[in-house]
Design a protein around this motif. Sequence first.
Motif, mmCIF file in Angstrom:
data_model
loop_
_atom_site.group_PDB
_atom_site.id
_atom_site.type_symbol
_atom_site.label_atom_id
_atom_site.label_comp_id
_atom_site.label_asym_id
_atom_site.label_seq_id
_atom_site.Cartn_x
_atom_site.Cartn_y
_atom_site.Cartn_z
ATOM 1 N N SER A 77 -10.366 -22.236 39.003
ATOM 2 C CA SER A 77 -10.732 -23.437 39.765
ATOM 3 C C SER A 77 -10.988 -23.123 41.234
ATOM 4 O O SER A 77 -11.658 -23.885 41.931
ATOM 5 N N SER A 78 -10.451 -21.989 41.714
ATOM 6 C CA SER A 78 -10.650 -21.620 43.119
ATOM 7 C C SER A 78 -11.988 -20.917 43.340
ATOM 8 O O SER A 78 -12.415 -20.740 44.476
ATOM 9 N N ASP A 129 -22.180 -17.517 40.518
ATOM 10 C CA ASP A 129 -23.431 -17.178 41.189
ATOM 11 C C ASP A 129 -23.187 -16.712 42.616
ATOM 12 O O ASP A 129 -23.881 -15.830 43.117
ATOM 13 N N THR A 130 -22.217 -17.358 43.281
ATOM 14 C CA THR A 130 -22.038 -17.129 44.713
ATOM 15 C C THR A 130 -20.828 -16.264 45.060
ATOM 16 O O THR A 130 -20.597 -15.985 46.229
ATOM 17 N N GLU A 131 -20.054 -15.868 44.059
ATOM 18 C CA GLU A 131 -18.850 -15.064 44.328
ATOM 19 C C GLU A 131 -19.137 -13.579 44.134
ATOM 20 O O GLU A 131 -19.854 -13.195 43.206
ATOM 21 N N GLU A 132 -18.544 -12.767 44.975
ATOM 22 C CA GLU A 132 -18.684 -11.319 44.879
ATOM 23 C C GLU A 132 -17.663 -10.754 43.890
ATOM 24 O O GLU A 132 -16.547 -11.276 43.779
ATOM 25 N N TRP A 133 -18.047 -9.709 43.171
ATOM 26 C CA TRP A 133 -17.149 -9.125 42.165
ATOM 27 C C TRP A 133 -15.811 -8.743 42.772
ATOM 28 O O TRP A 133 -14.753 -9.024 42.202
ATOM 29 N N LEU A 134 -15.810 -8.103 43.933
ATOM 30 C CA LEU A 134 -14.569 -7.661 44.574
ATOM 31 C C LEU A 134 -13.675 -8.841 44.917
ATOM 32 O O LEU A 134 -12.448 -8.765 44.790
ATOM 33 N N MET A 183 -13.681 -11.881 43.358
ATOM 34 C CA MET A 183 -13.199 -12.523 42.129
ATOM 35 C C MET A 183 -12.067 -11.743 41.475
ATOM 36 O O MET A 183 -11.132 -12.329 40.939
ATOM 37 N N HIS A 184 -12.147 -10.405 41.508
ATOM 38 C CA HIS A 184 -11.177 -9.595 40.766
ATOM 39 C C HIS A 184 -10.078 -8.988 41.625
ATOM 40 O O HIS A 184 -9.149 -8.375 41.093
ATOM 41 N N VAL A 224 -5.038 -12.050 44.767
ATOM 42 C CA VAL A 224 -3.975 -11.805 45.755
ATOM 43 C C VAL A 224 -3.819 -13.024 46.662
ATOM 44 O O VAL A 224 -2.701 -13.449 46.976
ATOM 45 N N GLY A 225 -4.952 -13.602 47.078
ATOM 46 C CA GLY A 225 -4.894 -14.786 47.928
ATOM 47 C C GLY A 225 -4.211 -15.949 47.237
ATOM 48 O O GLY A 225 -3.470 -16.716 47.866
ATOM 49 N N LEU A 226 -4.441 -16.104 45.926
ATOM 50 C CA LEU A 226 -3.810 -17.202 45.191
ATOM 51 C C LEU A 226 -2.300 -17.023 45.127
ATOM 52 O O LEU A 226 -1.546 -17.997 45.262
ATOM 53 N N VAL A 227 -1.834 -15.788 44.923
ATOM 54 C CA VAL A 227 -0.387 -15.528 44.929
ATOM 55 C C VAL A 227 0.211 -15.940 46.279
ATOM 56 O O VAL A 227 1.261 -16.603 46.341
ATOM 57 N N MET A 228 -0.463 -15.580 47.353
ATOM 58 C CA MET A 228 0.001 -15.956 48.693
ATOM 59 C C MET A 228 -0.041 -17.467 48.886
ATOM 60 O O MET A 228 0.860 -18.060 49.491
ATOM 61 N N ALA A 229 -1.093 -18.114 48.351
ATOM 62 C CA ALA A 229 -1.220 -19.577 48.489
ATOM 63 C C ALA A 229 -0.104 -20.298 47.741
ATOM 64 O O ALA A 229 0.464 -21.276 48.243
ATOM 65 N N LEU A 230 0.225 -19.831 46.530
ATOM 66 C CA LEU A 230 1.303 -20.442 45.753
ATOM 67 C C LEU A 230 2.645 -20.287 46.460
ATOM 68 O O LEU A 230 3.461 -21.218 46.496
ATOM 69 N N ALA A 231 2.846 -19.100 47.064
ATOM 70 C CA ALA A 231 4.079 -18.878 47.832
ATOM 71 C C ALA A 231 4.108 -19.791 49.055
ATOM 72 O O ALA A 231 5.144 -20.368 49.396
ATOM 73 N N GLY A 232 2.957 -19.934 49.717
ATOM 74 C CA GLY A 232 2.878 -20.804 50.886
ATOM 75 C C GLY A 232 3.149 -22.254 50.541
ATOM 76 O O GLY A 232 3.815 -22.965 51.298
#
Length: 311
Positions: free
Chosen positions: A10-11, A16-21, A23-24, A29-37
């Motif tokens: 969902s993030s 089409d507009t996301e870069e492979w690096l 997305m994977h 990593v950002g989502l893990v940090m966001a959930l912790a935040g």
Amino acid sequence: MGKFKKLLDSSIKSKDTEEWLDMHFTRPVGLVMALAGKRLGIHPTAITAVSIVLGVAAAWMFAHTDTWHNLAGIALLMTANFCDSADGQLARLADKKTLVGRVLDGFAGDIWFFCIYFALCCRMTWLTMPGTNAYWGIWIWVLAFIAGVLCHSPQASLSDYYRQIHLLFLKGKAGSELDTYANQRATFDNLPKSSPLIAKMFYYFYSNYCKSQERRTPAFQRMMAAIKDKYGDVSAMPDELRREFLDGSRPLMKYTNILTFNTRAICIYVTCLAGCPWGYILFEIIVMTILYIYMHKRHESLCEHITRKIA
């Protein structure tokens, strides 16, 4: 694990507009940090502020010539980028998405790169040019100004604009963050006289930022005017015509990704570790500019083609 994957999917605005690096690697990593935040009650803007501090610290590391300082710079800039991903994801998770937060998020990257260009110039001023005994001196500052202000800034600005245009045709207004000068200027003009100076400055500069994007895309502006005149809105266009635009825009999304963060960051990492950071500045001026001109020309030609079909 299933819930995490659902949140991650969902993030992602669109494949089409996301870069492979991103997305994977960056987004997980950002989502893990966001959930912790979210669990700790941290505001997204606080994470953006941390990313700015980390980016500035990374720049200071790149001012040094030894490997350890440069490795530290790489680690700091990567972490700043994780924070840059996390603040937007946290804003969505905590339902704290705002225009100010989105613009500040983009501004953070501008601060990183301004400091990086400054640091690289400090590093190279008293170093000799390759194959000569002459110091870089003032010339590295001139090249950095060309790379940062005349090349990097408009490239990143238009790349983001094209991504938002693509998302508008793909997902409609709800899935795009495309703004217009007219709307933002109207917001500025309608601010109460008692509004804080910082609010007036924000809408003034942001409306002019939108204006600069529109000024560089005359064919797109004509296409949107034709769509508004004939259909009223992108969502009311014939599906076949909308798909034709997306088919032409989709191949250009890889160039919008190249012209944003990851390619530049990797080039900085490699050239700093190799002891030739001037290579990054030349790469910016030559290679990235060629890609920018090609992307811009292709997109304007696509818009002219769609406008003719509408007419």
